[in-house]
Design a protein around this motif. Structure first.
Motif, PDB file in Angstrom:
ATOM      1  N   GLN A 155      25.213  -0.750  -1.517  1.00 10.49           N
ATOM      2  CA  GLN A 155      25.577  -0.296  -2.858  1.00 10.49           C
ATOM      3  C   GLN A 155      24.673   0.854  -3.297  1.00 10.49           C
ATOM      4  O   GLN A 155      25.121   1.795  -3.959  1.00 10.49           O
ATOM      5  N   MET A 156      23.392   0.764  -2.929  1.00  8.65           N
ATOM      6  CA  MET A 156      22.491   1.888  -3.213  1.00  8.65           C
ATOM      7  C   MET A 156      22.977   3.155  -2.513  1.00  8.65           C
ATOM      8  O   MET A 156      22.913   4.252  -3.078  1.00  8.65           O
ATOM      9  N   LEU A 157      23.474   2.994  -1.288  1.00 10.85           N
ATOM     10  CA  LEU A 157      23.926   4.153  -0.517  1.00 10.85           C
ATOM     11  C   LEU A 157      25.109   4.844  -1.198  1.00 10.85           C
ATOM     12  O   LEU A 157      25.132   6.076  -1.298  1.00 10.85           O
ATOM     13  N   VAL A 158      26.076   4.071  -1.684  1.00  6.68           N
ATOM     14  CA  VAL A 158      27.230   4.710  -2.321  1.00  6.68           C
ATOM     15  C   VAL A 158      26.834   5.330  -3.665  1.00  6.68           C
ATOM     16  O   VAL A 158      27.422   6.333  -4.085  1.00  6.68           O
ATOM     17  N   LEU A 159      25.841   4.762  -4.335  1.00  5.61           N
ATOM     18  CA  LEU A 159      25.373   5.391  -5.573  1.00  5.61           C
ATOM     19  C   LEU A 159      24.527   6.633  -5.274  1.00  5.61           C
ATOM     20  O   LEU A 159      24.550   7.599  -6.040  1.00  5.61           O
ATOM     21  N   ALA A 160      23.806   6.614  -4.155  1.00 10.07           N
ATOM     22  CA  ALA A 160      23.074   7.815  -3.752  1.00 10.07           C
ATOM     23  C   ALA A 160      24.051   8.955  -3.471  1.00 10.07           C
ATOM     24  O   ALA A 160      23.756  10.126  -3.756  1.00 10.07           O
ATOM     25  N   ALA A 172      16.322   5.664   6.464  1.00  4.68           N
ATOM     26  CA  ALA A 172      17.156   6.875   6.511  1.00  4.68           C
ATOM     27  C   ALA A 172      17.737   7.144   7.893  1.00  4.68           C
ATOM     28  O   ALA A 172      18.843   7.691   8.011  1.00  4.68           O
ATOM     29  N   ASP A 173      17.034   6.775   8.950  1.00  8.70           N
ATOM     30  CA  ASP A 173      17.502   7.060  10.305  1.00  8.70           C
ATOM     31  C   ASP A 173      18.137   5.851  10.976  1.00  8.70           C
ATOM     32  O   ASP A 173      18.465   5.910  12.168  1.00  8.70           O
ATOM     33  N   LEU A 225      22.398  -2.159   7.004  1.00  8.80           N
ATOM     34  CA  LEU A 225      21.952  -2.338   5.623  1.00  8.80           C
ATOM     35  C   LEU A 225      22.472  -3.645   5.039  1.00  8.80           C
ATOM     36  O   LEU A 225      23.538  -4.135   5.413  1.00  8.80           O
ATOM     37  N   SER A 226      21.729  -4.170   4.079  1.00  9.71           N
ATOM     38  CA  SER A 226      22.187  -5.333   3.326  1.00  9.71           C
ATOM     39  C   SER A 226      23.238  -4.882   2.309  1.00  9.71           C
ATOM     40  O   SER A 226      23.455  -3.677   2.098  1.00  9.71           O
ATOM     41  N   GLY A 227      23.882  -5.854   1.655  1.00 11.03           N
ATOM     42  CA  GLY A 227      24.883  -5.518   0.648  1.00 11.03           C
ATOM     43  C   GLY A 227      24.313  -4.682  -0.478  1.00 11.03           C
ATOM     44  O   GLY A 227      24.921  -3.702  -0.919  1.00 11.03           O
ATOM     45  N   GLY A 228      23.132  -5.046  -0.948  1.00  6.53           N
ATOM     46  CA  GLY A 228      22.501  -4.288  -2.014  1.00  6.53           C
ATOM     47  C   GLY A 228      22.148  -2.883  -1.579  1.00  6.53           C
ATOM     48  O   GLY A 228      22.301  -1.918  -2.344  1.00  6.53           O
ATOM     49  N   GLU A 229      21.686  -2.739  -0.340  1.00  8.38           N
ATOM     50  CA  GLU A 229      21.335  -1.415   0.167  1.00  8.38           C
ATOM     51  C   GLU A 229      22.570  -0.549   0.355  1.00  8.38           C
ATOM     52  O   GLU A 229      22.532   0.665   0.112  1.00  8.38           O
ATOM     53  N   ALA A 286      14.988  10.190  -2.418  1.00  8.08           N
ATOM     54  CA  ALA A 286      13.773  10.017  -3.212  1.00  8.08           C
ATOM     55  C   ALA A 286      13.977   9.017  -4.344  1.00  8.08           C
ATOM     56  O   ALA A 286      13.027   8.368  -4.781  1.00  8.08           O
ATOM     57  N   VAL A 287      15.224   8.876  -4.807  1.00  7.35           N
ATOM     58  CA  VAL A 287      15.522   7.933  -5.886  1.00  7.35           C
ATOM     59  C   VAL A 287      15.531   6.500  -5.370  1.00  7.35           C
ATOM     60  O   VAL A 287      15.265   5.559  -6.123  1.00  7.35           O
ATOM     61  N   PHE A 288      15.814   6.317  -4.074  1.00  7.28           N
ATOM     62  CA  PHE A 288      15.929   4.982  -3.489  1.00  7.28           C
ATOM     63  C   PHE A 288      14.935   4.835  -2.334  1.00  7.28           C
ATOM     64  O   PHE A 288      15.273   5.137  -1.179  1.00  7.28           O
ATOM     65  N   PRO A 289      13.713   4.397  -2.621  1.00  9.24           N
ATOM     66  CA  PRO A 289      12.719   4.253  -1.550  1.00  9.24           C
ATOM     67  C   PRO A 289      13.181   3.364  -0.399  1.00  9.24           C
ATOM     68  O   PRO A 289      12.825   3.619   0.762  1.00  9.24           O
ATOM     69  N   ARG A 290      13.957   2.323  -0.698  1.00  9.61           N
ATOM     70  CA  ARG A 290      14.433   1.436   0.374  1.00  9.61           C
ATOM     71  C   ARG A 290      15.362   2.179   1.319  1.00  9.61           C
ATOM     72  O   ARG A 290      15.353   1.943   2.536  1.00  9.61           O
TER      73      ARG A 290
END
Length: 243
Positions: A146-151, A133-134, A140-144, A124-128
């Motif tokens: 990084q979002m994943l490891v922060l999630a 999700a599936d 994923l891109s590099g930015g995505e 929910a914190v990361f709409p992208r």
């Protein structure tokens, strides 16, 4: 406002085999405080993160987590004690984004919250990420990524977060969004030790900046002090031992 000390190192030394990289590192991170560790390549920043996180053993010194000596605690056990580490953009490429997050619920289990609930909360914190999700994490891109490891960090709910090379290779707009997450974590009481090459990025989020040279911490400044003295910041980041 930062509170009690959640992370402390005293006299931390060591390296790889006969090569010593760190020489008596003393630092503290308080609850809700963000501390940035800066300096040129090769001064020991990543080695320090590895030793604090338990991925490498120091030859001397102590690591305290919430006042507990965790120097001899294996890295895999430290998330249960409240320490989470982000190094690069590591993910299980063949697993979906959702399953990657679910994997990180198992070594923690620090609350009675169901794994599905914590994964949905992180998405929910990361709409992208929620939109992907599936999909396999390899897409994923590099930015995505990084979002994943922060999630993952949101799921682990750490007391202290270690992040190595946070903005490396990411677009400024992506970095801006991730920095906002760190600010939100700080507001929630998470202490963060951020390894960052860009002093400008570090100054935008950190309460204090520590500068390393030759395996030691040579200076500590607030963002306000560095903004008042741009030459000082340049000398420190280039490895010049500024007085």
């Amino acid at each position: 406002m930062a509170g009690d000390i959640v992370l402390q190192t005293t006299g931390l030394s060591g390296g790889y085999g006969s090569i010593q990289v760190l020489f008596g590192i003393d630092l503290t991170v308080r609850r809700g405080e963000t501390v940035a560790l800066c300096g040129p390549n090769g001064v020991g920043k990543s080695t320090l993160v590895r030793m604090i996180s338990g991925l490498s053993r120091p030859s001397a010194g102590t690591v305290f987590l919430n006042g507990l000596d965790v120097t001899g605690v294996p890295g895999a056990r430290r998330p249960r004690l409240g320490m989470s580490t982000v190094i690069g953009q590591q993910a299980f490429g063949s697993l979906s984004v959702r399953d990657n997050l679910r994997m990180h619920t198992y070594p923690v289990n620090r609350t009675d919250e169901k794994p599905t609930t914590s994964v949905d909360g992180a998405l929910a914190v990361f709409p992208r990420l929620r939109a992907r999700a599936d999909q396999p994490a390899s897409t994923l891109s590099g930015g995505e990524r990084q979002m994943l490891v922060l999630a993952k960090t949101l799921i682990q709910r750490p007391d202290v977060l270690l992040i190595d090379e946070f903005s490396l290779g990411l677009a400024p707009v992506v970095v801006g969004g991730l920095l906002e997450l760190i600010r939100r974590l700080a507001t929630a009481g998470v202490g963060t030790l951020l390894i960052e090459q860009s002093v400008n990025v570090a100054m935008s989020v950190a309460d204090r900046l520590l500068f390393m040279e030759h395996g030691t911490i040579i200076a500590e400044h607030t963002p306000a002090e560095l903004r008042e003295s741009p030459d000082l910041a340049r000398r420190l980041v280039l490895g010049g031992h500024a007085s």
